[in-house]
Write an enzyme that holds these catalytic residues in place. Structure first.
Site, PDB file in Angstrom:
ATOM      1  N   LEU A  94       0.818  -1.204   0.000  1.00 48.40           N
ATOM      2  CA  LEU A  94       0.000   0.000   0.000  1.00 48.40           C
ATOM      3  C   LEU A  94       0.862   1.268   0.000  1.00 48.40           C
ATOM      4  CD1 LEU A  94      -2.937   1.028   0.305  1.00 48.40           C
ATOM      5  CD2 LEU A  94      -2.486   1.161   2.748  1.00 48.40           C
ATOM      6  N   ASP A  95       0.621   2.161  -0.941  1.00 47.90           N
ATOM      7  CA  ASP A  95       1.268   3.471  -0.991  1.00 47.90           C
ATOM      8  C   ASP A  95       2.772   3.389  -1.160  1.00 47.90           C
ATOM      9  OD1 ASP A  95      -1.203   4.612  -0.664  1.00 47.90           O
ATOM     10  OD2 ASP A  95      -1.025   4.741   1.494  1.00 47.90           O
ATOM     11  N   GLN A  96       3.274   2.260  -1.633  1.00 46.21           N
ATOM     12  CA  GLN A  96       4.717   2.127  -1.815  1.00 46.21           C
ATOM     13  C   GLN A  96       5.082   1.989  -3.284  1.00 46.21           C
ATOM     14  OE1 GLN A  96       7.088   2.223   0.718  1.00 46.21           O
ATOM     15  NE2 GLN A  96       5.332   2.918   1.869  1.00 46.21           N
TER      16      GLN A  96
END
Lengths: 300, 300, 300, 300
Positions: free
Chosen positions: A243-245
């Protein structure tokens, strides 16, 4: 003339009819540019723009974006593709994709309640600023239904509140598979599973309300205000399982002061988010973004 | 190791030893990229970066900047040059220049009393951020003499107050001719004649404290303040006979408010000026700027 | 006339002779502005600028910065101070500080090998852009000694390589205590202990090369490049025991691309760092920054 | 709840119910802040924010914006106004206006064919980001009629093609007089006469697609491109009889390159225009902008 026809016919810059994009990537070695340009020349194509990047001239990773024009492009494309395959595969360790730029990408937009990113995309689409069609907007809320349909775009409500997460994703896949080339999460506030991403098989772009420095977890704006930050920002990135990486496509910031309330921060944040997301979608759909490991090469 | 040796050996990015820049320009037509890349390939040169721009694919103006690397570059360069001449002249309507990027450009800096642009250039030069040598600083005032010499750079005082303007320019020409590849006016507050420019025979870059909108004539900061401007800016441009009308290389702005005094505007203006001028000089000396009519193509 | 005399006499805006700054802070309640302005009026002081901020009008935290002018300021200041104390203590729950702005703050600068932040501060100091004196530069390396002394500033070498950390800090305290009003870490790459900070008794400002999003730990630029960031930034903050977690004074960013090498990122980062640090130091020394919990109020 | 009610009830920051703005301006002299704050204190008003600016403490021009809160504000306002009149008129050479901020300003928007500035205002209005009502949109074209009415806003078509210019302006005056507090020209491409402005009697804000440096006259984008500008900008200003010469409220720029076509410049210009205009309208309607001679004081 429909909105999407207008979009594809008036979109500015190089993305006009009779233009194709060619992305080449692989291990750098002498002669790649000459080989690619040679194939194009043999097919009487004219190079309109060429950007090239190598992260290390001594056998590093090589990336090239070429836009070329040609009369009767559509008819000639298969031949060019086959000539490139023969040439680049034989002599080099390279992959490539070639694409008729007059064919707009089919983009599904996911939204929740917030409308700022969604409307900015639809409005730019209507003005012909994005080389896309929008076959559907999918939302887990109905707040934006009327507005979306006012743009002539189908709105599909897929609630997420009750039932299995996997059922929701199955419904999404039924709607999307085969129908879209890109999914854009325009402040869609739900996590996508790794299975969904892999079954979907097309890229997903997300907009993240990231700060400088990043504040992770709940209530990021409140934390940012406590720390006294002077800039807030947003990050558009490809969605990966982490997530969000995922790889960053575009980022920007706005200046804030101690006098800005949390509401002010959200308003300014919304302005940055919609700008950054629209830019990222445009660049992606003009084939300007190449993913590489967990980063991106962006030829703007 | 002197400061200038350091500069040329440590300067970052593509400007290292064994790299050459090739600028090609002329009328666009199919096959140029292939022809250039073919010549480089035949000489076993590896393309490190390539930027290309055409203002109209149908016979418009074509511009290409290529950086390539090669062992024994210096020995091979004459051959490559001759092969390019033969090839580009025969088949196309093109001019080109090719240059060993390990040879730093020789830059004379003109200054008056203000030191901000001058010192920023000298400081960046010493840090190895500019691929240049500075054979001399020429000033009509002595204010900055000690500081300049502290950097190990010759300072030459050529007063302009008395005597004929033509005598001053004759003195300048005696100092400069054959010794420099570029002249930078770092807030040198005197006009250069057309004769001087034409006899000098190398480009001249000036930094102009331009506003948004531009305020012409005397006391520009006071006029800007009266109008209530919210941004002040600076423009780096090539000097032509028409004062302040030459091709723009780089521009930037800073935000100001009603509370800024004229002194504040000057301080913020100075910060923008030194940043913009240093950027323009670096880009010029890395062969990133191509003049075209009264504009520029800048491959950054 | 020495450099520091010049600084204090020519510094622009409100920081001139005969001006005082008054910072008032505490619990908000009706009538504070009237009370403060009333005291100033009774002493025939003229308010030059007034900024006020309350994080909640219903009993929140109140902050006010007032700059006033007065003939014979120095003689009148004790009386004004005592009148303020009597008035603000009696009726309100407030603290205040009042300061003669013609007295420049005494700022010690700590540096290591990198010179960009250090030189920018010294150069602005010499130009009269910072209302400070610089009684000493302390460094654990000798690289910048000659340059610092060229500005007429004492340079003290306190090596940190061998010996106890506490001995180094004891040496620092001997040099600093009673002699400085502020310590600026201009890329000084050593951690300060909580004991040192508390014995020092004056604020310490640090410049941090923070990213968006922040990359923590070793090799931040390499990590940032891997993630494909499009902006790099810097943060000036007060130093607290929690490393890099102190109240933020100022932040800024610069745009980067995939083509920027780690060296390029460092160069651009250095430009942002020196700008942000100089701004933070100026604002602090003009009494524009008020710490509150772990944030700041900055009246620019 | 209608859109405009929502706007006035949810607009962020200080513009909530029970807040009033007080603008004081005139000749600076000691004691003004104390006098104003004293009157407010006597009426038990709490100062929420206070900004003050004087262009010269020795009898220059003085400007102060104060926002205060008070229970039963509406009832108390006439008394406060009268106390201020008595006090400020008796002791000082000052004018003032005081206004209940819960009453949104009535804003008529003029548009032509372009929709970007118009829609951005209407969209922000609907989101509650502007403390305004929009009683009507007036256009000399019908392109935006449906969209405007979709926002629940009356659209009035007043063609300008045929007939006397004075008749068109008479029609405008019939629609506007007594009904609006502000007129915003959202890319309305017609000149307003001095008679019209004076009979209208309320401020008019225009958005101008100004460049750095300014290109005057026809085809500004083409001229800018020829000169090779690297920034394009926009300026929001009050309209005066001298076309495009009125006091500037806000300006901003966007970076462009040689590769941007005139269409690209227009798209980027449109983005800057809508941002700058919306900011200017919000600041005006929050009483943050004070006109002074041909400039402005903007308390942001």
């Amino acid at each position: 003339m429909t909105a999407s026809q207008q979009a594809s016919s008036t979109v500015e810059s190089a993305s006009a009819h009779q233009h194709a994009s060619l992305i080449v990537r692989g291990r750098d070695s002498p002669g790649i540019v000459a080989a690619v340009a040679g194939v194009l020349r043999e097919h009487h194509a004219n190079i309109v723009s060429l950007d090239q990047y190598s992260d290390n001239p001594q056998g590093g990773a090589f990336f090239q974006r070429t836009v070329f024009s040609l009369d009767n492009l559509r008819a000639a494309l298969p031949e060019i593709e086959s000539a490139l395959r023969e040439r680049l595969a034989r002599e080099f360790d390279l992959e490539f994709t070639v694409r008729d730029m007059s064919v707009p990408k089919r983009v599904a937009i996911f939204a929740s309640k917030a409308d700022h990113c969604l409307l900015d995309l639809l409005w730019r689409h209507r003005r012909g600023q994005l080389p896309i069609t929008v076959p559907m907007v999918i939302s887990n809320h109905t707040d934006t239904a009327e507005e979306v349909r006012g743009f002539g775009i189908p709105f599909v409500h897929v609630p997420t509140g009750d039932g299995e997460h996997s059922e929701v994703e199955a419904e999404h896949l039924r709607l999307l598979r085969g129908n879209v080339d890109l999914v854009v999460l325009a402040r869609y506030m739900r996590i996508l599973s790794g299975e969904f991403l892999s079954e979907l098989g097309v890229p997903v772009i997300n907009i993240h309300h990231s700060f400088l420095p990043a504040f992770i977890g709940a209530a990021p704006y409140a934390k940012a205000k406590q720390r006294g930050v002077k800039l807030i920002g947003a990050t558009a990135h490809y969605v990966t399982e982490d997530l969000d990486q995922g790889p960053i496509i575009e980022q920007d910031v706005a200046r804030v002061t101690h006098a800005d309330t949390v509401t002010d921060l959200q308003r300014r944040g919304a302005d940055v988010e919609r700008t950054v997301l629209s830019r990222a979608v445009r660049w992606h759909c003009e084939d300007r973004v190449i993913r590489h490991d967990n980063g991106t090469i962006v030829f703007t």
